[in-house]
Motif scaffolding. Structure first.
Motif, PDB file in Angstrom:
ATOM      1  N   MET A   1      -5.173   5.953  -6.104  1.00 32.59           N
ATOM      2  CA  MET A   1      -5.083   4.556  -5.686  1.00 32.59           C
ATOM      3  C   MET A   1      -6.408   4.006  -5.188  1.00 32.59           C
ATOM      4  O   MET A   1      -6.800   2.911  -5.562  1.00 32.59           O
ATOM      5  CB  MET A   1      -4.033   4.415  -4.590  1.00 32.59           C
ATOM      6  CG  MET A   1      -3.918   2.990  -4.131  1.00 32.59           C
ATOM      7  SD  MET A   1      -2.819   2.819  -2.750  1.00 32.59           S
ATOM      8  CE  MET A   1      -3.880   3.229  -1.424  1.00 32.59           C
ATOM      9  N   ILE A   2      -7.107   4.782  -4.321  1.00 33.18           N
ATOM     10  CA  ILE A   2      -8.306   4.239  -3.682  1.00 33.18           C
ATOM     11  C   ILE A   2      -9.388   3.853  -4.696  1.00 33.18           C
ATOM     12  O   ILE A   2      -9.809   2.702  -4.729  1.00 33.18           O
ATOM     13  CB  ILE A   2      -8.842   5.214  -2.612  1.00 33.18           C
ATOM     14  CG1 ILE A   2      -7.807   5.337  -1.494  1.00 33.18           C
ATOM     15  CG2 ILE A   2     -10.158   4.731  -2.044  1.00 33.18           C
ATOM     16  CD1 ILE A   2      -8.032   6.518  -0.599  1.00 33.18           C
TER      17      ILE A   2
ATOM     18  N   VAL B   1      -2.551  -6.232  -3.507  1.00 33.37           N
ATOM     19  CA  VAL B   1      -3.539  -5.520  -2.682  1.00 33.37           C
ATOM     20  C   VAL B   1      -4.959  -5.915  -3.091  1.00 33.37           C
ATOM     21  O   VAL B   1      -5.812  -6.206  -2.244  1.00 33.37           O
ATOM     22  CB  VAL B   1      -3.344  -3.991  -2.791  1.00 33.37           C
ATOM     23  CG1 VAL B   1      -4.527  -3.248  -2.190  1.00 33.37           C
ATOM     24  CG2 VAL B   1      -2.067  -3.581  -2.092  1.00 33.37           C
TER      25      VAL B   1
ATOM     26  N   MET C   1      -7.957   0.873  -7.107  1.00 34.36           N
ATOM     27  CA  MET C   1      -7.848  -0.439  -6.461  1.00 34.36           C
ATOM     28  C   MET C   1      -9.231  -0.970  -6.075  1.00 34.36           C
ATOM     29  O   MET C   1      -9.497  -2.156  -6.154  1.00 34.36           O
ATOM     30  CB  MET C   1      -6.970  -0.341  -5.208  1.00 34.36           C
ATOM     31  CG  MET C   1      -5.506  -0.132  -5.496  1.00 34.36           C
ATOM     32  SD  MET C   1      -4.812  -1.482  -6.436  1.00 34.36           S
ATOM     33  CE  MET C   1      -4.261  -0.623  -7.871  1.00 34.36           C
TER      34      MET C   1
ATOM     35  N   ILE D   1       0.839  -1.201   0.000  1.00 29.51           N
ATOM     36  CA  ILE D   1       0.000   0.000   0.000  1.00 29.51           C
ATOM     37  C   ILE D   1       0.876   1.254   0.000  1.00 29.51           C
ATOM     38  O   ILE D   1       0.608   2.225  -0.702  1.00 29.51           O
ATOM     39  CB  ILE D   1      -0.970  -0.020   1.205  1.00 29.51           C
ATOM     40  CG1 ILE D   1      -2.075  -1.052   0.951  1.00 29.51           C
ATOM     41  CG2 ILE D   1      -1.589   1.353   1.441  1.00 29.51           C
ATOM     42  CD1 ILE D   1      -3.175  -1.075   1.965  1.00 29.51           C
TER      43      ILE D   1
END
Lengths: 255, 212
Positions: free
Chosen positions: B39-40, B85, B43, B28
């Motif tokens: 990213m949030i 992840v 992902m 992360i």
């Protein structure tokens, strides 16, 4: 937000449902730890754990058939791995059979280990089902965040939850479109190829959706952090629940 | 390959939990440097994609059906950290909501499937891709890595069960490996078809598409 499958019985109004999500998560996680760490030979403990869980399921008013159907998830692994245990664990031989040149022996240690594995995995899965069926998924994530699970991980998981409905819908629409264009359900490589193309299109569409979502979030002032309104509150009833379950577990240890 | 509770001994599940927490923390951190705030959402939506793909069933012989595990596919598209992840998030949700795999065993499941399966798979894929080069390298790399990573993950799973004293290695290793040698073939075929399709329509979406 509520989903017909995931949050099917999360909206009931029972004692178990009313417990503060954080307390409920802690209680059931401790319960699972107790089950997993129990000595395989303490048969009575397992029986009492089972009775406590059945009692909790009964007062939660979640239908038993729903819960038992979900417990079937544990079976494939038990069948694949655990069935060999009684035959291969060395120890005191209880019975032996000779099948041709093959000699099969049941040992006492093997049977105890087999029973312990099956009962531990079954009781743990019952705990997890009761926990996650009596809590809304969004509250579960929020309570995990309050319990110091990294925020980034929780945010990714909450995005996954929101978009999984959209993406699964999209996948089903594509399969419907394929059927309505009179594609026969072929077998073999052509069927696999068709499915792979659907997955490929799904990926491209999801990726583009993620870009749009990100831009929309930026337009609304997103800077890498999500703020939520917190409505959790611990009342004496919650503490009572935690303490009484914990006391029961301790008592069972001494039986 | 989702290990339920009760199959692993305490020192096995505690140590795999510690390794997995450290590993995911590292991934992360790496990702948030590369992708920053993006990213949030990326992902999250990609986890939903892998989750949806695992729901697409395809018929195998004799009335059984299988589905894609998606570890190498995720790593080929999102890179080693992103793949790990995404798989870790999917595994956690499967554990919490669908009871696929136990809570105490979640660390071991993450270790096997997101680190060995996805990240390890990426290492295999990337080295083959470098040797062969071009799209051919991508496809051959995907095929070999998909198959090998599924088999390797099952081997690690077997070793963990053996260390826990659940089953001796000489029994559980061949059982797990044989089953997953077959499953891996299906995984490899589908992953290659999906990747070749994406290479045709959006080659820029393959991770590190310029091959630097």
């Amino acid at each position: 937000m509520q989903h017909l499958y995931i949050d099917r019985y999360a909206g009931l109004d029972s004692f178990i449902h009313k417990i503060d999500p954080r307390i409920k998560v802690i209680t059931f996680f401790i319960f699972i730890l107790y089950i997993v760490l129990t000595n395989p030979f303490s048969y009575l403990s397992f029986l009492l754990y089972g009775l406590v869980i059945l009692f909790l399921i009964a007062i939660s008013r979640i239908p038993f058939p729903f819960i038992f159907k979900k417990t079937l998830a544990v079976i494939p692994f038990v069948v694949l791995i655990a069935v060999f245990v009684p035959f291969i664990k060395r120890g005191e031989v209880l019975a032996s059979y000779t099948l041709g040149s093959l000699r099969i022996e049941f040992t006492r240690e093997g049977i105890v280990l087999f029973w312990a594995i099956v009962i531990k995995s079954y009781l743990s899965i019952l705990c997890m089902i009761l926990l996650t069926s009596s809590i809304k998924f969004t509250s579960l994530l929020k309570s995990l965040e309050k319990l110091k699970i990294p925020k980034l991980f929780i945010m990714i998981a909450s995005f996954m939850y929101r978009y999984s409905f959209l993406i699964i819908d999209e996948a089903q629409r594509m399969q419907r479109a394929k059927k309505s264009r009179a594609f026969k359900n072929k077998k073999g490589l052509s069927a696999v190829k068709m499915l792979s193309n659907i997955a490929g299109v799904l990926f491209v569409r999801s990726y583009e959706r993620a870009e749009r979502v990100y831009l929309a979030m930026c337009a609304r002032g997103f800077q890498g952090e999500i703020k939520t309104l917190d409505t959790f509150s611990i009342v004496p009833r919650d503490i009572m629940f935690l303490v009484s379950i914990f006391a029961t577990l301790l008592l069972i240890q001494f039986v | 390959m989702h290990i339920p509770d009760g199959f692993l001994s305490a020192n096995t599940w505690v140590s795999t939990w510690i390794i997995s927490i450290g590993g995911i923390g590292y991934c992360i951190k790496k990702l948030s440097k590369i992708l920053r705030e993006k990213m949030i959402p990326l992902m999250g939506v990609m986890s939903a994609f892998i989750f949806a793909v695992q729901m697409l069933n395809f018929p195998i012989a004799a009335g059984t059906s299988g589905h894609l595990l998606g570890g190498v596919l995720a790593a080929v598209l999102l890179g080693p950290y992103g793949g790990a992840v995404v798989l870790a998030v999917v595994l956690s949700i499967q554990c919490l909501v669908f009871q696929d795999g136990g809570l105490t065993a979640l660390g071991a499941n993450m270790f096997n499937m997101s680190f060995i399966g996805s990240m390890g798979g990426y290492v295999i894929y990337n080295s083959i891709r470098r040797i062969i080069g071009n799209n051919k390298g991508v496809l051959i790399g995907t095929a070999v890595a998909s198959w090998l990573s599924v088999v390797l993950a099952s081997v690690f799973c077997a070793v963990e069960l053996a260390i826990s004293g659940t089953s001796p290695l000489q029994v559980v290793l061949p059982a797990m490996a044989l089953v997953h040698i077959l499953i891996g073939i299906g995984e490899a075929i589908i992953s290659v078809l999906v990747v070749s399709f994406i290479l045709k329509i959006r080659p820029d979406l393959i991770y590190n598409s310029k091959g630097e």
